[in-house]
Write an enzyme that holds these catalytic residues in place. Structure first.
Site, PDB file in Angstrom:
ATOM      1  N   CYS A  94      -0.475   4.166   2.494  1.00 31.20           N
ATOM      2  CA  CYS A  94      -0.488   4.022   3.964  1.00 31.20           C
ATOM      3  C   CYS A  94      -0.215   2.570   4.320  1.00 31.20           C
ATOM      4  O   CYS A  94       0.913   2.116   4.203  1.00 31.20           O
ATOM      5  CB  CYS A  94      -1.786   4.539   4.547  1.00 31.20           C
ATOM      6  SG  CYS A  94      -3.275   4.098   3.639  1.00 31.20           S
ATOM      7  N   SER A  95      -1.222   1.834   4.751  1.00 33.11           N
ATOM      8  CA  SER A  95      -0.961   0.459   5.185  1.00 33.11           C
ATOM      9  C   SER A  95      -2.180  -0.433   4.973  1.00 33.11           C
ATOM     10  O   SER A  95      -2.423  -1.340   5.748  1.00 33.11           O
ATOM     11  CB  SER A  95      -0.566   0.449   6.661  1.00 33.11           C
ATOM     12  OG  SER A  95      -1.596   1.049   7.424  1.00 33.11           O
ATOM     13  N   CYS A  96      -2.968  -0.176   3.910  1.00 32.55           N
ATOM     14  CA  CYS A  96      -4.160  -0.984   3.649  1.00 32.55           C
ATOM     15  C   CYS A  96      -3.755  -2.451   3.521  1.00 32.55           C
ATOM     16  O   CYS A  96      -2.801  -2.776   2.825  1.00 32.55           O
ATOM     17  CB  CYS A  96      -4.868  -0.501   2.393  1.00 32.55           C
ATOM     18  SG  CYS A  96      -5.444   1.200   2.575  1.00 32.55           S
ATOM     19  N   CYS A 110       0.898  -1.154   0.000  1.00 35.22           N
ATOM     20  CA  CYS A 110       0.000   0.000   0.000  1.00 35.22           C
ATOM     21  C   CYS A 110       0.930   1.196   0.000  1.00 35.22           C
ATOM     22  O   CYS A 110       1.557   1.493   1.018  1.00 35.22           O
ATOM     23  CB  CYS A 110      -0.904   0.031   1.234  1.00 35.22           C
ATOM     24  SG  CYS A 110      -1.822   1.588   1.317  1.00 35.22           S
TER      25      CYS A 110
HETATM   26 FE    FE Z   1      -3.300   2.098   2.967  1.00 42.59          FE
END
Ligand code: FE
Length: 200
Positions: free
Chosen positions: A107-109, A104
């Protein structure tokens, strides 16, 4: 008992979480049972073992594999694993010709329902930047060798669509059932930074 056994002070994050939790409870905005429920969900019900079961089923049930690659969300729900945030799941298959890597970049999906919470490195800025720019270099750092002829595809997860890799079934696993196969499948192999190793 040595000094190492004495727990140190809480980190600032832990203190902030405790303060926030006390405040929400005091104001009657949440109940302890709701917090316990959430913690139980993240600790016991969401995790890479869910994804491992999906992968093992796909390796042993060709019809299921077709459904999984056609409509990941529905095929994963079929196994009882529902999206936590209503996200769509797309499953991409690793083969001798194509290797898929998930990141991602924003961000951190991450696919919580099948892989649990993302590892720290997945959220790190260097991984997010380099996975897109230099995926071969990233795989190299994970000790993953990809043939020069193998096409590398990088999938950028986001809030709506979360990707999961269906890794290649390792050799010397012909005699194993789905349960035994699931035990071989690692979280990292479903992100695409590693392969599933053959049992020794
Ligand atoms: Fe994300």
């Amino acid at each position: 008992m040595s000094s190492n056994d004495i727990p140190g002070p809480d980190s600032e994050t832990a203190l902030r979480v405790k303060a926030l939790e006390s405040l929400l409870l005091e104001k009657g905005l949440i109940e302890t049972s709701a917090i316990d429920e959430l913690i139980d969900m993240f600790e016991n019900r969401l995790g890479p073992w869910n994804g491992a079961k999906v992968v093992a089923r796909a390796w042993t049930d060709p019809d299921y594999k077709d459904r999984l690659l056609q409509n990941g969300t529905a095929a994963i729900a079929e196994m009882g694993f529902e999206a936590v945030q209503g996200e769509e799941m797309v499953v991409v298959e690793n083969t001798a010709e194509v290797h898929n890597l998930v990141v991602c970049t924003l961000c951190s999906c991450f696919p919580w329902a099948t892989l649990g919470l993302p590892p720290v490195w997945y959220k790190s800025a260097p991984f997010r930047a380099r996975a897109a720019r230099d995926p071969r270099g990233v795989l190299d750092e994970f000790g993953t060798q990809i043939g020069a002829d193998t096409e590398l595809r990088v999938w950028d997860s986001n809030a709506e669509v979360r990707y999961m890799v269906l890794p290649e079934r390792p050799v010397r696993t012909e005699g194993l059932n789905a349960e035994a196969l699931a035990e071989l499948v690692t979280r990292d192999s479903m992100i695409g930074v590693s392969k599933v190793a053959s049992p020794d």
